[in-house]
Enzyme design. Structure first.
Site, short mmCIF file in Angstrom:
data_model
loop_
_atom_site.label_atom_id
_atom_site.label_comp_id
_atom_site.label_asym_id
_atom_site.label_seq_id
_atom_site.Cartn_x
_atom_site.Cartn_y
_atom_site.Cartn_z
N GLU A 139 2.87 28.03 -12.46
CA GLU A 139 2.21 29.33 -12.36
C GLU A 139 3.14 30.42 -11.84
OE1 GLU A 139 -1.65 31.37 -10.15
OE2 GLU A 139 -1.70 29.25 -10.66
N LYS A 192 -8.23 27.62 -3.88
CA LYS A 192 -7.34 27.30 -5.00
C LYS A 192 -5.98 27.94 -4.77
CE LYS A 192 -5.34 28.09 -9.18
NZ LYS A 192 -4.24 29.03 -9.47
N ASP A 235 0.70 12.24 -4.20
CA ASP A 235 -0.44 12.27 -5.12
C ASP A 235 -1.25 13.55 -4.90
OD1 ASP A 235 -2.75 11.86 -6.57
OD2 ASP A 235 -3.01 9.78 -5.95
N HIS A 263 1.37 39.89 -9.49
CA HIS A 263 1.26 38.72 -10.36
C HIS A 263 1.70 39.06 -11.79
CE1 HIS A 263 -0.24 34.96 -11.97
NE2 HIS A 263 -0.86 35.65 -12.92
#
Length: 438
Positions: free
Chosen positions: A85, A280, A296, A393
């Site tokens: 991202e 998130k 993991d 962004h």
């Protein structure tokens, strides 16, 4: 119509590719070329990748970058982050640089307890089962001693086993709830091996227990498995500075910025729709480091999100306040990580990443990962309450858009300069690129 295939796992890698591309792609030759492009040119490295999982046909590369200038407990780190991202590493680096001049990040371990359970059905007298467990517990420990010997030498092992009666929620359902210390290993294989031995011992000893009826002796083992919910394997990371240091916007005073950040956190604490996106963003930083260090990230995600709703409502993992003119920002979350075993000993790049992190212990890695999440959240929330998230962004996303549109190097240079002072949108980039080409 494509028919199902039998014995796919027994085919060579080339045969698997031939079958997949012939039956599920429009251009088999082109598809095979793409798959082979991503093979590692070092045959031994590629063989290592092939053996990590089943039915390997290629590698899907995720970019890895470095977020420098993280001062954590007076030690300077350059943190490797693997993520696809745009703007995540830039945001983390920006936050690290901001806090570097203000004492850096402080982090501490709150607990390292991990959990596993043997789930079983017992159709009988719960009081008799409790008496049986008093006898059983030392037998469980004794019969798992061969499994725990090496871990105990490193200071870990089984810390407790308790019997839990869950019959109020599911008929005849009980569990052996065990806790473990696994030191620098994540410990999944160790825990699962212990649990399976517990199950074997439980079933065997039940058949020998004189106080049980014939039905009670027939204990049904449903499953034995570790839990990825580890609310007592937690870490806290925090930063603080005088409010007047929060000069993040020309439009807001530092006091206004601090208050807006706190309001944004409070909204994420009471509004699940916001909290999910808020967390998130935290996981953008956490997952990137977890992946880069061979841990993991799915287990971490599951455990963290369960922790976020431990009080009955999904809520923010971060907190903020102003106290005596000092702005404080912190995070507490569960992280079950390892720095030995698994990919940490196998993957050359993972080993190098851990070396770049100065070969941390599992507890040190927990602190580094928590800091990455906190930095990510500070960058995101401070942008949201000042300039908005899209400005930064989309500038980072500009190159992706230009690549999608097939821009050449000269066009990229021209448009990168243009969009330094103009808002980036996909449509706007299309228009400017078209204008250049005309």
């Amino acid at each position: 119509m494509t028919k199902p295939i039998s014995g796919f796992s027994k085919l060579t890698k080339e045969e698997k590719i031939d079958w997949v591309t012939a039956n599920f792609t429009q251009n088999a030759a082109q598809s095979k070329k793409i798959l082979q492009t991503y093979w590692n040119q070092n045959d031994s490295v590629q063989q290592l990748h092939d053996e990590f999982i089943e039915n390997t046909i290629t590698n899907l590369y995720v970019p890895q970058g470095i977020a420098p200038n993280f001062l954590i407990n007076e030690t300077l780190y350059a943190i490797p982050m693997a993520i696809e991202e745009s703007s995540v590493i830039a945001a983390a680096s920006k936050a690290a640089k901001f806090w570097l001049k203000r004492g850096g990040f402080k982090a501490k371990i709150l607990g390292t307890e991990k959990v596993g359970q043997v789930h079983f059905i017992f159709k009988g007298d719960a009081k008799k089962l409790e008496s049986f467990f008093t006898y059983l517990k030392p037998v469980l420990l004794a019969e798992s001693a061969s499994l725990t010997k090496s871990m105990e030498k490193r200071g870990g092992g089984i810390t407790d086993i308790v019997l839990k009666n869950k019959t109020d929620e599911l008929a005849n359902y009980f569990q052996l709830h065990a806790t473990f210390e696994t030191k620098d290993a994540m410990g999944a294989n160790f825990i699962n091996s212990c649990l399976e031995q517990f199950a074997t011992t439980l079933k065997k000893e039940a058949t020998r227990y004189d106080a049980f009826s014939r039905q009670e002796k027939d204990v049904e083992i449903v499953m034995s498995i570790l839990s990825n919910y580890v609310p007592n394997c937690t870490v806290r990371a925090e930063v603080s500075c005088p409010v007047e240091d929060l000069k993040l916007s020309a439009e807001l005073t530092p006091q206004q910025t601090a208050e807006k950040i706190i309001q944004a956190i409070k909204i994420a604490q009471i509004e699940p729709y916001r909290a999910v996106t808020h967390n998130k963003g935290i996981m953008n930083g956490i997952d990137a480091v977890v992946l880069a260090t061979g841990n993991d990230f799915r287990a971490v995600e599951a455990g963290v999100h369960a922790y976020a709703c431990r009080n009955g409502r999904y809520s923010s993992l971060t907190h903020a306040q102003i106290e005596n003119g000092i702005f404080k920002f912190w995070i507490e979350l569960p992280l079950a990580l390892g720095t030995v075993g698994g990919l940490t000993n196998l993957h050359p790049l993972v080993k190098l990443n851990l070396e770049m992190l100065q070969r941390p212990s599992a507890q040190e890695l927990m602190q580094i990962v928590a800091v990455a999440g906190l930095a990510q959240n500070f960058a995101a929330v401070s942008s949201l309450v000042t300039t908005g998230i899209q400005k930064g962004h989309m500038k980072m996303h500009l190159l992706n858009i230009l690549n999608q549109l097939g821009a050449n190097e000269n066009e990229k240079a021209t448009l990168t300069e243009y969009f330094k002072t103009n808002p980036v949108t996909h449509h706007g980039v299309e228009i400017q690129l078209s204008s250049i080409r005309k």
